[in-house]
Design an enzyme around this catalytic site. Structure first.
Site, PDB file in Angstrom:
ATOM      1  N   ASP A  70      -2.799   9.804  12.693  1.00 18.03           N
ATOM      2  CA  ASP A  70      -3.739   8.823  13.284  1.00 18.03           C
ATOM      3  C   ASP A  70      -3.687   8.609  14.739  1.00 18.03           C
ATOM      4  O   ASP A  70      -2.405   9.144  15.301  1.00 18.03           O
ATOM      5  CB  ASP A  70      -3.711   7.565  12.576  1.00 18.03           C
ATOM      6  CG  ASP A  70      -2.326   7.133  12.364  1.00 18.03           C
ATOM      7  OD1 ASP A  70      -1.279   7.589  12.953  1.00 18.03           O
ATOM      8  OD2 ASP A  70      -2.150   6.202  11.499  1.00 18.03           O
ATOM      9  N   ASN A 138       0.545  -3.677   4.248  1.00 21.48           N
ATOM     10  CA  ASN A 138      -0.334  -3.914   3.125  1.00 21.48           C
ATOM     11  C   ASN A 138      -0.631  -2.743   2.477  1.00 21.48           C
ATOM     12  O   ASN A 138      -1.989  -2.786   1.659  1.00 21.48           O
ATOM     13  CB  ASN A 138      -1.768  -4.434   3.909  1.00 21.48           C
ATOM     14  CG  ASN A 138      -2.211  -3.410   5.079  1.00 21.48           C
ATOM     15  OD1 ASN A 138      -1.497  -2.547   5.168  1.00 21.48           O
ATOM     16  ND2 ASN A 138      -3.387  -3.860   5.655  1.00 21.48           N
ATOM     17  N   HIS A 140      -1.222   0.265   3.697  1.00 20.61           N
ATOM     18  CA  HIS A 140      -1.909   1.260   4.415  1.00 20.61           C
ATOM     19  C   HIS A 140      -0.904   2.520   4.614  1.00 20.61           C
ATOM     20  O   HIS A 140      -0.020   2.569   4.651  1.00 20.61           O
ATOM     21  CB  HIS A 140      -2.656   0.760   5.481  1.00 20.61           C
ATOM     22  CG  HIS A 140      -1.829   0.654   6.817  1.00 20.61           C
ATOM     23  ND1 HIS A 140      -1.849  -0.335   7.537  1.00 20.61           N
ATOM     24  CD2 HIS A 140      -0.758   1.600   7.234  1.00 20.61           C
ATOM     25  CE1 HIS A 140      -0.914  -0.465   8.466  1.00 20.61           C
ATOM     26  NE2 HIS A 140      -0.503   0.705   8.425  1.00 20.61           N
ATOM     27  N   GLU A 145      -6.841   1.389   5.683  1.00 15.24           N
ATOM     28  CA  GLU A 145      -6.595   0.038   5.315  1.00 15.24           C
ATOM     29  C   GLU A 145      -6.915  -0.192   3.856  1.00 15.24           C
ATOM     30  O   GLU A 145      -7.789   0.365   3.087  1.00 15.24           O
ATOM     31  CB  GLU A 145      -7.211  -0.858   6.060  1.00 15.24           C
ATOM     32  CG  GLU A 145      -6.751  -0.731   7.750  1.00 15.24           C
ATOM     33  CD  GLU A 145      -5.505  -1.480   7.962  1.00 15.24           C
ATOM     34  OE1 GLU A 145      -4.868  -1.733   6.997  1.00 15.24           O
ATOM     35  OE2 GLU A 145      -5.312  -2.020   9.159  1.00 15.24           O
TER      36      GLU A 145
END
Ligand code: GLP
Length: 247
Positions: A70, A138, A140, A145
């Site tokens: 990313d 979380n 990811h 996400e």
């Protein structure tokens, strides 16, 4: 969880050593390997060890190809916190990798969708032997996400408040943390032949618990790894805080 190999270690140093055994071992066996690479704190010790192995002439990167997961939008490549800068600072500048073999999504220019499509086409042609992954608090992976469909390919993602807050430590203030990023999609990640996930520290304890619960849900993107045939998850004692009775 049949295919998920779990390695529990004491601390970050041991975690980095275990990861180095796997990645360094692959590069010895297959010097022309294709690696999928991650940024963040989790792989920093691994990258340091790989640089040492290169300096000791145990491995070379001259035929290695890499694809990063990313990149932030809104930051030029030259920004110290771009993932491009991170990768050169932590690994590429210290080894003999060829620039043309390094692939990192680009968030420069005005047509981000084209950048995504171009990167996705490159990924379709590549075959990633080993993908390094971290995990967000979380759940990811890359910047996929919660809620991202499992069949998602490379796309522009709006980062959640939680992720922006978690990543604030790298910036002067929350305002400076980008709102968007380009990331390989979950589908791209799942195409890697082997996946090694590195999880360190107390802040990841909840994520480890949820990952090891085995429930597969788009609410927790990393849970898709249970469907991959060859995954190794390495976590340290702090990250294992909530599952210590089982591992
Ligand atoms: C970041 C990156 C991920 C990384 C994750 C965990 O936001 N986009 O690729 O794996 O969060 O980061 P860390 O290793 O710093 O805990």
């Amino acid at each position: 969880m049949a295919n998920m190999k779990i390695i529990k270690v004491k601390d970050f140093e041991e975690l980095s050593m275990e990861a180095t055994k796997i990645v360094g071992g692959l590069l010895k066996e297959k010097p022309q390997a294709t690696l999928g690479l991650a940024t963040g704190i989790s792989p920093v010790g691994l990258y340091k060890n790989l640089v040492k192995m290169y300096q000791n002439k145990e491995i070379s990167f001259k035929d290695v190809k890499t694809y990063n997961l990313d990149e932030y939008c809104e930051l030029p490549k030259s920004h110290p916190e771009s993932y491009y800068s991170f990768m050169y600072r932590n690994l590429f500048s210290h080894v003999d990798i060829k620039d043309e073999n390094v692939h990192i999504p680009s968030s420069e220019g005005s047509d981000l969708q084209k950048n995504c499509d171009d990167y996705n086409n490159l990924l379709h042609k590549a075959e990633i032997d080993l993908q390094i992954l971290g995990i967000g608090g979380n759940g990811h992976i890359g910047f996929n996400e919660p809620g991202t469909p499992f069949n998602q390919e490379t796309f522009v993602v709006k980062l959640t408040d939680r992720t922006r807050n978690d990543n604030k430590v790298f910036f002067n203030s929350l305002d400076e943390v980008p709102q968007y990023a380009i990331t390989m999609g979950i589908d791209n990640i799942m195409k890697a032949k082997k996946i090694v996930m590195l999880i360190a520290g107390k802040s990841k304890a909840q994520a480890v618990k949820r990952l090891l619960s085995g429930e597969i849900t788009t609410d927790f993107p990393a849970s898709i790894l249970h469907k991959h045939p060859d995954v190794v998850v390495i976590f340290d004692e702090e990250a294992a805080e909530l599952v210590n009775d089982k591992y």
